[in-house]
Scaffold this motif. Structure first.
Motif, mmCIF file in Angstrom:
data_model
loop_
_atom_site.group_PDB
_atom_site.id
_atom_site.type_symbol
_atom_site.label_atom_id
_atom_site.label_comp_id
_atom_site.label_asym_id
_atom_site.label_seq_id
_atom_site.Cartn_x
_atom_site.Cartn_y
_atom_site.Cartn_z
ATOM 1 N N MET A 1 0.840 -1.210 0.000
ATOM 2 C CA MET A 1 0.000 0.000 0.000
ATOM 3 C C MET A 1 0.870 1.253 0.000
ATOM 4 O O MET A 1 0.593 2.224 -0.705
ATOM 5 N N LEU B 1 -4.552 1.042 -5.512
ATOM 6 C CA LEU B 1 -4.451 -0.249 -4.838
ATOM 7 C C LEU B 1 -4.906 -1.378 -5.759
ATOM 8 O O LEU B 1 -4.465 -2.516 -5.632
ATOM 9 N N ALA C 1 -5.836 -5.060 1.290
ATOM 10 C CA ALA C 1 -5.506 -3.630 1.212
ATOM 11 C C ALA C 1 -6.777 -2.819 0.950
ATOM 12 O O ALA C 1 -7.004 -1.774 1.574
#
Ligand code: SF4
Lengths: 280, 728
Positions: free
Chosen positions: B139, B149, B177
């Motif tokens: 990330m 992402l 994420a």
């Protein structure tokens, strides 16, 4: 002591209260994780929240000067809403036009350096009668000592005005502001009926402060060892001191402070913000 | 001065010039709030501050220019300008104040969200902290390079050519994420990656912000731009369009923070934004011999396909003079270490200051630090270590506080074992050895394994010593008091000044239940652990650890408070208690701490764990470079080790594939791996030798600490360079 050490109103307040406290905090940099004492009688958790609200208020006011709107319903609680409401009803027309929030300046005092971070500097260098006003937002909770005389005697006032008069040249076309051009204004968030306290400054004040600061900074920086920083003599200082358990004493011998010491006995919410003022 | 880009080796004087420029600006009465100084680490900021304080004459009256890291600037500005960007960035509701997460709290929330999916990562055999660290790393890299992402899995998968199971793991990383990001957006929580993402996508192109930086940053100084990520270079590109002057510096060789997102190529594009590129060729801090050694060794890694680093004999001869006498080439690791210790003793005996000596290894394990400390202590030489942050839970003081927290909260139903309590007592009570502590712990826990009960039977105290009765009783009573809901004792409660009731609402109309863990510990420290009969008051390092733990617990708790998280907001599986209960937050903290999750596995900046002047430095080689240390003598340990050459195993992230330089769709091949390792090795060697003023000692053993025989590329290169020159 580290040659690059910059004194501030907080370190000087500590020194005046108790040289040993100054030593433990600023020279030995000793962490001592006790329950934080607080001078306004709040429970520790409430005290932490109160400090946090003060920090938030400063950020909101900085946003205000930068033209960033703070949404009306974002106050986390009633006290913050109240402070903000009081702030929004203030009149700023009588302040010089240029507004610089969160400004740090450093001034020499003999071989030493003195640091101040203004919540706001309002100045007007372009006019003939240029002036500079330091504005400080205060969330004091006390019903006593709101006189201009009391504020004028605070170490913060003396340090801030001295630093502005000594190091303010970049904000006055390269010329230092004369002390008479400088003043300080406290805003009292909890007192909408009496929101401002104004403190003027003069050449005589400046000279007196310079002599006083020089002596104080000389004494504070001359210690070689821990023993050179004596315990303070006032019992009440120990009662509000982080290092109380370290010093293993609950009080001291009552005696008066010296004639050149200034009391600063009420809590100042700016402490947290200014103590961490060097932003890395 | 207009826009200048200064490049050169370490020690060529770039930072000195940058500081001179800063002093010049301040001396010219430039408004301090019009100057921006960007540094890579706090030590550089301090050097600038010190330089300013040493200025003499009228320059001394001055302002306080912003001297900050790029990350510090981004965080402050995201916070300040948040109302401008919150809605566009997708925060719901947008009017809430942002709450910044540190590495620890980010790991906690991610851990809660990832928990139901952990089995999906079993095949990778990663510890939980490493798994969390790698998800956060992906990330962070996405934010620093400016991709979404939703590109993580594609980038990693496209580059992967191994077994297909890994592709599933990449997708799981991306899903984790995404769910963490959604959670953050819904609760105004900003981890490092979201701070940087919001800064680059929304703030940097907001007209109000552009006006702000145009007005404020008229003079820009940035040190070591090559150690920063592309987003920092984007910011600089924008500022350079409008500022009056700038001075940027680049260390070559540099880019040692590649694992933290540093991008040398991206930094070098800033050259085109400058009016002048100045190259400084000469390094003043290393000797010609160490520089020659660095060149000869690094050449072995630069042109591997062809003539494999032919070293002219003159260079070899000079390079050889940079090498100190080899501190033994023994069979065992321990023998190598005693050789090193012997050499250090000799150097110090001959007048070298310990701080002029650095011991460098690919990794610095606890055993290495322990052995060095113990061996050098005999001759009065101290050792300091600088390593990436260690798990808090590893420290005996932390374990002691956790044990006492458990005993102070019987409602948590967390049993305490006899060895745990014995160690906690031995660590905290003055002069109590482990054997006696064990006896007390045994009796105490037989009475109750969940809380400390009074032990009034004299027989136990007759056995262990009556003098330990009183500290035990204080501890037992202190634990009971610290955990109560009663108002905490406030040392200053009788201090002057009382709240005015005129305008003020009550502080907390609905007080949360229980005492926060941080305050529990503070109370325990105040009333018990800092008192006579306890030994914390004599061990300042122990007090520092206490302080660090209490701060960590406090920032953990404050995230819940400031984000106003309620039962419905609790991430992941419900822990069975309300998150607005202080007890439950404390319990979560302890659970997470003891799972070693509260450890900064990924920290864009970290601080040395101990700072001791006048001590020999022991550090991993990359940490040494990242912190820009310099030494007169360097000891390179375990030169046979493959660790000098290999990348850390990170199956779920990738420093090259998740960079702006990577062309998506390409495969990461063996050749890529070889090329990048060679390049890093070359830079590492030059980086180290440029930072050594006198001599380098090469230490090795036939068997590594784990008993393996290794022959890594560094040892081979050394043999080639030094061996050949010997033959010459
Ligand atoms: S406890 Fe008293 S003597 Fe000790 S540092 Fe504090 S104020 Fe000074």
């Amino acid at each position: 002591m580290d040659a690059s050490f910059k004194f501030s109103q907080h370190s000087l307040n500590d020194y005046v209260a108790c040289p040993r406290r100054f030593y433990l905090h600023y020279v030995a940099k000793l962490a001592w994780p006790v329950v934080e004492p607080n001078p306004i009688g709040l429970q520790p958790l409430d005290y932490q929240r109160y400090l946090w609200r003060g920090t938030e208020l400063h950020r909101w006011i900085e946003r205000y000067w930068l033209g960033i709107p703070t949404p009306p319903d974002s106050a986390p609680d009633e006290e913050m809403r109240l402070w903000w409401d009081h702030f929004l009803h203030l009149e700023f027309n009588n302040l010089p036009a240029q507004r610089i929030p969160e400004l740090g300046l450093v001034a020499p005092v003999g071989d030493h350096l003195l640091y101040a971070r203004f919540d706001l500097l309002a100045c007007d260098a372009s006019t003939q009668a240029s002036r500079a006003v330091i504005v400080d937002w205060k969330t004091l909770r006390t019903s006593n000592h709101l006189s201009a005389h009391w504020f004028a005697r605070r170490i913060q006032t003396r340090v801030y005005l001295y630093v502005l008069a000594t190091a303010g040249a970049p904000y006055n076309g390269g010329q230092p502001f004369a002390p008479e051009q400088c003043s300080m204004r406290y805003w009292l968030a909890n007192y909408p009926d009496q929101p401002w306290v104004d403190i003027p400054y003069s050449t005589a004040d400046y000279e007196r402060d310079r002599t006083w600061l020089l002596g104080l900074l000389e004494r504070a920086s001359s210690g070689q060892t821990e023993e050179d920083y004596a315990r303070g003599s006032e019992q009440r200082q120990c009662m509000r001191c982080t290092y109380q358990t370290l010093c293993n004493r609950s009080g001291g011998i009552a005696c008066s402070t010296g004639p050149d010491a200034f009391e600063d006995e009420y809590f100042d919410v700016d402490s947290a913000a200014e103590a961490a003022s060097i932003d890395y | 001065m207009a826009r200048v880009y200064l490049v050169g080796p370490p020690g060529a004087g770039k930072t000195t010039r940058l500081i001179e420029r800063l002093v010049e600006l301040v001396g010219a009465n430039v408004r301090p709030d019009r100057i921006l100084v960007l540094v890579t680490q706090q030590a550089q900021a301090e050097a600038c501050q010190v330089a300013l304080t040493q200025v003499k004459g009228s320059f001394r009256a001055r302002g306080d220019p912003a001297i900050t890291t790029f990350y510090g600037l981004a965080q402050r500005h995201v916070s300040l300008f948040f109302p401008l960007i919150a809605q566009r960035a997708g925060f719901t509701p947008p009017q809430r104040e942002p709450v910044m997460l540190n590495v620890e709290t980010a790991q906690y929330f991610l851990d809660r969200l990832i928990e139901p999916h952990l089995a999906g990562f079993d095949d990778l055999k990663l510890s939980r902290p490493r798994l969390l660290g790698q998800v956060l790393d992906c990330m962070n890299k996405a934010a620093e390079c400016g991709f979404g992402l939703d590109e993580i899995a594609t980038r990693l998968s496209d580059a992967w050519s191994g077994e297909s199971q890994r592709l599933v793991s990449y997708q799981r990383v991306q899903d984790a994420a995404a769910s963490f990001r959604r959670y953050c957006l819904d609760h105004s929580l900003l981890d490092f990656s979201l701070q940087i993402d919001v800064f680059s996508r929304y703030l940097l192109n907001a007209p109000t912000y552009q006006d702000y930086i145009t007005a404020h940053y008229r003079h820009v100084l940035a040190d070591n731009v090559e150690e920063n990520p592309p987003i920092m270079h984007d910011f600089l590109s924008q500022v350079l369009q409008t500022c009056d002057s700038c001075l940027l510096t680049e260390d070559n060789p540099g880019g040692f923070r590649i694992f933290l997102g540093a991008d040398v190529d991206s930094a070098r594009r800033l050259r085109t934004r400058c009016d002048e590129v100045v190259t400084l060729g000469e390094c003043h801090t290393a000797s010609p011999a160490t520089i020659a050694l660095g060149q000869a060794l690094s050449a072995q890694f630069e042109d591997f396909a062809t003539e494999a680093g032919q070293v002219p004999s003159s260079v070899s001869t000079l390079a050889r003079t940079a090498l100190g006498e080899q501190p033994g080439n023994t069979k065992y690791w321990a023998g190598m270490l005693s050789g090193v210790v012997e050499h250090i003793n000799e150097l110090v005996r001959d007048g070298t200051a310990p701080q002029d000596i650095a011991v460098l290894a690919p990794y610095v394990e606890d055993i290495l630090v322990f052995e060095m400390r113990e061996s050098l202590r005999r001759t009065g030489i101290r050792v300091r270590t600088v390593r990436p942050s260690r798990p808090l839970y590893d420290h005996p003081i932390v374990r002691m506080l956790v044990t006492f927290a458990r005993l102070g909260h019987p409602e948590w139903e967390q049993r305490v074992s006899v060895p745990d309590l014995a160690r906690a007592l031995a660590v905290s009570v003055e002069n109590l050895d482990l054997a006696r502590a064990q006896l007390i712990a045994d009796v105490a826990l037989r009475a109750s394994s969940r809380q400390l009960v009074p032990l009034d039977n004299p027989s136990i105290w007759q056995r262990v010593g009556m003098r330990f009765y009183s500290p035990y009783a204080s501890l037992q009573q202190g634990l009971a008091r610290a955990a109560t809901d009663d108002p905490l004792h406030t040392p200053s409660s009788s201090a002057p000044g009382t709240p005015s009731s005129r305008h003020l609402p009550p502080d907390d109309p609905e007080p949360k239940s229980g005492v926060p863990l941080d305050l529990f510990w503070q109370q325990l420290f105040t009333e018990v652990l800092s008192q006579p009969q306890f030994q914390l008051d004599q061990e300042l390092e122990a007090v520092l650890v206490c302080d660090k733990l209490i701060k960590s617990a406090r920032s953990f708790r404050e995230v819940f408070e400031r984000a106003q998280l309620t039962v419905a907001d609790w991430p992941g599986p419900h822990p069975g208690a309300s998150p607005d209960s202080m007890g439950a937050i404390g319990q979560e903290y302890i659970k997470t701490l003891s799972a070693n999750i509260l450890a900064a596995q990924y920290a864009p900046e970290h601080e040395p764990d101990v700072v001791e002047e006048d001590a020999v430095l022991v550090a991993p080689a990359y940490t040494y470079l990242i912190n820009n240390f310099r030494s007169r003598y360097q000891f390179w340990l375990e030169i046979n080790s493959l660790g000098w050459y290999e990348r850390v195993y990170q199956p779920l992230t990738h420093p090259y594939v998740l960079s702006r330089q990577w062309q998506t769709g390409h495969k990461w091949t063996e050749a890529d791996e070889h090329r990048t390792r060679q390049a890093m090795m070359s830079r590492l060697i030059r980086g180290l030798t440029y930072r050594c003023a006198d001599r380098i000692f090469l230490a090795s053993s036939q068997l590594s600490i784990s008993g393996q025989e290794e022959s890594g590329p560094l040892a081979r290169a050394i043999f080639k360079v030094v061996g050949r020159s010997t033959q010459d």
